[in-house]
Design a protein around this motif. Sequence first.
Motif, short mmCIF file in Angstrom:
data_model
loop_
_atom_site.label_atom_id
_atom_site.label_comp_id
_atom_site.label_asym_id
_atom_site.label_seq_id
_atom_site.Cartn_x
_atom_site.Cartn_y
_atom_site.Cartn_z
N GLU B 72 0.83 -1.21 0.00
CA GLU B 72 0.00 0.00 0.00
C GLU B 72 0.86 1.25 0.00
O GLU B 72 0.49 2.28 -0.53
CB GLU B 72 -0.92 0.05 1.22
N LYS B 111 2.21 11.20 1.12
CA LYS B 111 2.22 12.52 0.48
C LYS B 111 2.56 12.39 -1.00
O LYS B 111 3.49 11.69 -1.36
CB LYS B 111 3.26 13.42 1.15
N PRO B 112 1.83 13.10 -1.86
CA PRO B 112 2.16 13.01 -3.28
C PRO B 112 3.32 13.93 -3.63
O PRO B 112 3.64 14.87 -2.89
CB PRO B 112 0.88 13.46 -3.97
N PHE B 355 -23.46 1.99 -4.78
CA PHE B 355 -23.45 3.27 -5.43
C PHE B 355 -22.07 3.55 -6.02
O PHE B 355 -21.91 3.89 -7.18
CB PHE B 355 -23.83 4.33 -4.40
N ARG B 356 -21.08 3.31 -5.15
CA ARG B 356 -19.70 3.54 -5.56
C ARG B 356 -19.31 2.66 -6.74
O ARG B 356 -18.44 3.00 -7.52
CB ARG B 356 -18.75 3.26 -4.39
N VAL B 359 -20.24 4.97 -9.64
CA VAL B 359 -19.59 6.26 -9.83
C VAL B 359 -18.10 6.20 -9.57
O VAL B 359 -17.39 7.15 -9.81
CB VAL B 359 -20.19 7.35 -8.91
N GLU B 400 -2.52 -6.56 -5.91
CA GLU B 400 -2.18 -5.20 -6.28
C GLU B 400 -3.35 -4.26 -6.04
O GLU B 400 -3.17 -3.09 -5.75
CB GLU B 400 -1.82 -5.23 -7.77
N VAL B 404 -6.92 -0.24 -3.20
CA VAL B 404 -6.84 0.81 -4.22
C VAL B 404 -8.22 1.44 -4.42
O VAL B 404 -9.24 0.78 -4.30
CB VAL B 404 -6.33 0.21 -5.55
N GLY B 407 -11.20 4.81 -9.96
CA GLY B 407 -11.34 6.16 -10.50
C GLY B 407 -12.80 6.53 -10.65
O GLY B 407 -13.69 5.70 -10.48
N SER B 408 -13.06 7.80 -10.98
CA SER B 408 -14.46 8.19 -11.12
C SER B 408 -15.10 7.48 -12.31
O SER B 408 -14.47 7.32 -13.35
CB SER B 408 -14.58 9.71 -11.29
N PHE B 409 -16.30 7.02 -12.11
CA PHE B 409 -17.06 6.27 -13.11
C PHE B 409 -16.31 5.05 -13.60
O PHE B 409 -16.31 4.73 -14.77
CB PHE B 409 -17.47 7.15 -14.28
N GLU B 410 -15.65 4.41 -12.70
CA GLU B 410 -14.91 3.22 -13.11
C GLU B 410 -15.44 2.05 -12.30
O GLU B 410 -15.45 2.07 -11.08
CB GLU B 410 -13.42 3.43 -12.82
N ARG B 415 -11.62 -1.74 -13.61
CA ARG B 415 -10.34 -1.57 -12.91
C ARG B 415 -9.52 -2.85 -12.97
O ARG B 415 -8.32 -2.83 -13.20
CB ARG B 415 -10.62 -1.19 -11.45
N LYS B 418 -8.01 -3.31 -16.32
CA LYS B 418 -6.85 -2.44 -16.51
C LYS B 418 -5.62 -3.02 -15.85
O LYS B 418 -4.52 -3.04 -16.42
CB LYS B 418 -7.15 -1.07 -15.91
N ALA B 422 -2.05 -4.45 -17.45
CA ALA B 422 -0.71 -4.08 -17.03
C ALA B 422 0.12 -5.31 -16.70
O ALA B 422 1.29 -5.41 -17.10
CB ALA B 422 -0.78 -3.16 -15.82
#
Lengths: 316, 667
Positions: B72, B111-112, B355-356, B359, B400, B404, B407-410, B415, B418, B422
């Motif tokens: 993570e 932190k990004p 719901f999630r 969206v 993996e 995680v 993403g929005s509307f995914e 996912r 995708k 990869a």
Amino acid sequence: MTAMDTLKNALEASLKPTPTVMLVGLAVVLLFPVLLHFILSASTPYNTLPSVLLVGPSGAGKTALLTLYERGLLPKTEKPAPAQTHTSQTPASVELAVNEDGTSSFRDDLDASGSTAKKFLLVDTPGHAKLRRFALSRLRNIPTTTSTGKTSKAKKDSKLKAVVFVVDAAALADSDGRGDSLAATAEYLYEVLLALQKRMGSSQTSRMPSSVPVLVAANKLDLFSALPAALVKSQLETEIGRIRKTRSRGLLDSGVGADDLAATEESDNWLGEYGSEKFTFAQMLEFYTEVDVIGGNVAGDGPGADKWWKWIAERI
Amino acid sequence: MLDTFEILTTSGVVLWSRTYASVNPSVINHFIADVLIEEKSTAAGANDGNSAATNPPYKHEQHTLRWALVKELNIIFVAVYRSLLHLSWIDKLVDNIKALFVSLYGDQLKKPNTTIVECVQFDEYFDQQLHELEGARSKADDATDEALESRDDTALGGVGEEPPLPPSLAFRGRAQNDAAKEEQSADSTPIMTPNNSRPNTPGGSHLVVAKAGPVAKMSRRAKKAQNAHLAPASSGDEAPARRSNTAKATKPKRGRKWDADGLADVDDGDVQLDYSAPNAVASDSDASAAGRSTAVEEVDASTWGSKTKGKFVLKDLGDEVQSILASAEAKNPATKTDASAGLVGSGLSTIGGLFRNFVGGKVLTKEDLDKAMKGMEEHLLKKNVAREAAVRLCEGVQKELVGVKTGSFESINARVEKAMEASLTKMLTPTSSLDLLREIDSIAAPPVTSPNKARPYVMSIVGVNGVGKSTNLSKICFFLLQNKYKVLIAAGDTFRSGAVEQLAVHVRNLKELTVREGGQVELYQKGYGKDAATVAKDAVAFAAQEGFDVVLIDTAGRRHNDQRLMSSLEKFAKLARPDKILMVGEALVGTDSVAQARNFNASFGPGRSLDGFIISKCDTVGDMVGALVSIVHATNVPVLFVGVGQHYSDLRNFSVRWAVEKLLSSS
Ligand SMILES: Nc1nc2c(ncn2[C@@H]2O[C@H](COP(=O)(O)OP(=O)(O)OP(=O)(O)O)[C@@H](O)[C@H]2O)c(=O)[nH]1
Ligand SMILES: [Mg+2]
């Protein structure tokens, strides 16, 4: 009593199939997901900063360069040194800044001097052959997702300002005729340049994507065995020329059928000036891609990394 | 002894490290490339990288690495030591350090857009753990040394046996709760911390422990009179074994420190090394003799105050470490039981979850993924991927993705797809790409500057019966002829009747086809019954004499479970010394593909393996190209070419993107 009535009326009205009710309902249904989308996507920060991509083969010094620039910006570091590094598996990005006219050194603390700064992201990518997808898909303008964590999603990338291709000049010198390092490096650079060329070529119809200049950073010049920048340039050019030739004679890729073949001309897959005998980086100008080769070093004593910084700063 | 310990991110930046003997960075680079990127240790399918205790050690040259990951947070913990030493406690060290580091700096790591983590403070935690574990394991040896050598030590803390730890732990936990808390919060903000007020080096603090021991013990005894029976135990809380290390190492340090007063900092490095090498203790006699002058006594007395303080801080550190480790331990099972929240709560969260699903923005859990992964596995099996490979891919993807956020509307499925894309891309992409023509040029016509002499490039083709070895060999030959090479085809199938004639027909056809192109091809054959390896060797010698650029050697087809025939491949590889050994596999083959690829890959003896695969008959299977995943999974050898038809020109470079598209396409 009246309160009850109005409530009742309102309820009744809202259940009657009048056009207003239906319109409002429709609007709510349609707009809700859109709104939600904006709320969610707004929470992804930094997707608007311009970015500079660090690419190059494994061990060239990309991560070292990234950390050098980042640590150089830390206040109170007299002589910034890169962090210790190992082979990267995931991309990493760092937020850096140059001042308005692009003259500040990466050692300058811009907050302190009070000048307005232009921020940008420096993005390090893994150089291992299995992991070049990250870098190449960004160049090809295909949105990708990184698996987890720190790095934000690579959005459709019109904000890509420049590409820095880091080369280990000392490793190039070791290689003899069939030297693995030169061949591998040139091959990666070939892929990068070809991706950029196609990116420029593909969208002739709509607006041109902004051109992406390339800096070939000949790193590790502190080592006495390293090739000088001019030699790095000529060796890479010759090797890319050779690659270009064998690629054109090579087998087709699987999945390319005869009908595709008719659609794509041979010149589309030819890097640089079509039919030219020798490859030079100057040929890339035809595709609005300037390529510069500058020497320097991240660690040790030598010309340092300031020239590269200057090059980057001028292109932000 | 431990050579080095490093904490680094997956993006390659070392966050914290401690080095006792410098290790070439390439050791860890090799580890990352082999284990984490190329996943060569496929044997341990179940291992998730989480714990050093279960991760197989990695060996490189004389070094052994123990490691652990935190997926993570994208960090890796690696300990490197000499393989000659058997340090049984290293895995424990790695796991404990992992737990400590994550709990102390986990927030910073999220932190990004930065690679900097402020963790200078971590030195002390590391020393504490190192001494505790190292001490605990070598206690038995130390105990005897100690008795012979130093009266001070036995007087100081009692005996060489473990005190009853649990009660003392509980007690100290209460007494110093506040202090511990304060320090923890101070750590998360890197600027100030109480630790800075004393000599900030581990060496200094340990010196303090041993010296100031009696004093501190007295005061604590007084304070905790009611707990008198616990007092001795608590005074020895860092475990007596630790004290034995520190006390012994103290003596040489004492001498040194007053030799060069101002250089205390410079000394510290040495001192640390002293701790790490407790077996070098006997050498202290001279130094300690000098150190026991009266001057030393005076100065020691004058610095007692701060030393006492140092002791307390150190004790707190031990406590803090214990409590962090305990809570990390507790968290492990807790994550599993967490799911059973209240009825209402779970109801709400399911609705939210549903719901999630639409969206996006959902944090994936193992339960969410299970169904999607099942579907993905089915999908891969339908594409003719061997079950073993499909399971491994799905497990990798699931690991993996847990934790995680989508993403929005995914949707979850999107996912998963995708992530699978990869993984497949990573698996199928070769570590070094092959440009066959360039490779041939560099051997058959090296540049004048090169020290290598020109010689023919030797390529041989192996595989089970009937997969199309000769056909694909001819296709490659056709390709080479088009590029004007001079090719010799060697009939290495001296076994099956008709094989040589079949090749002769191919050669005749090729000659006709390419007569205008400028290539040149000959057949080298010695009939049937001869030893294939010798024929191949002779062919290479002949080609060198006659100035051929390339030798293509056909071999007899063999069942991969035919011991006798398979073993002859080793001799073949030794005599003919091919630059490339390619195996032809059929796209049609099902579950057998894994075993075939493995056996062939292992048949050339130590130090030689397959260089690549040609997958034939790809045109007959449509989208079901799973066989190529199975064989790459089994061997880590890349697919180089695919055959797509009956004509000589129907050979293609393998394109990873093409394969991945086919594998994921749903129809
Ligand atoms: N002598 C010298 N060594 C350098 C220089 N720059 C980088 N290095 C070393 O080169 C090694 C590799 O550097 P990295 O930055 O990790 O390489 P990378 O390009 O990120 O490689 P990948 O992450 O595998 O793609 C490190 O050990 C650096 O210390 C330099 O200018 N001079
Ligand atoms: Mg790197």
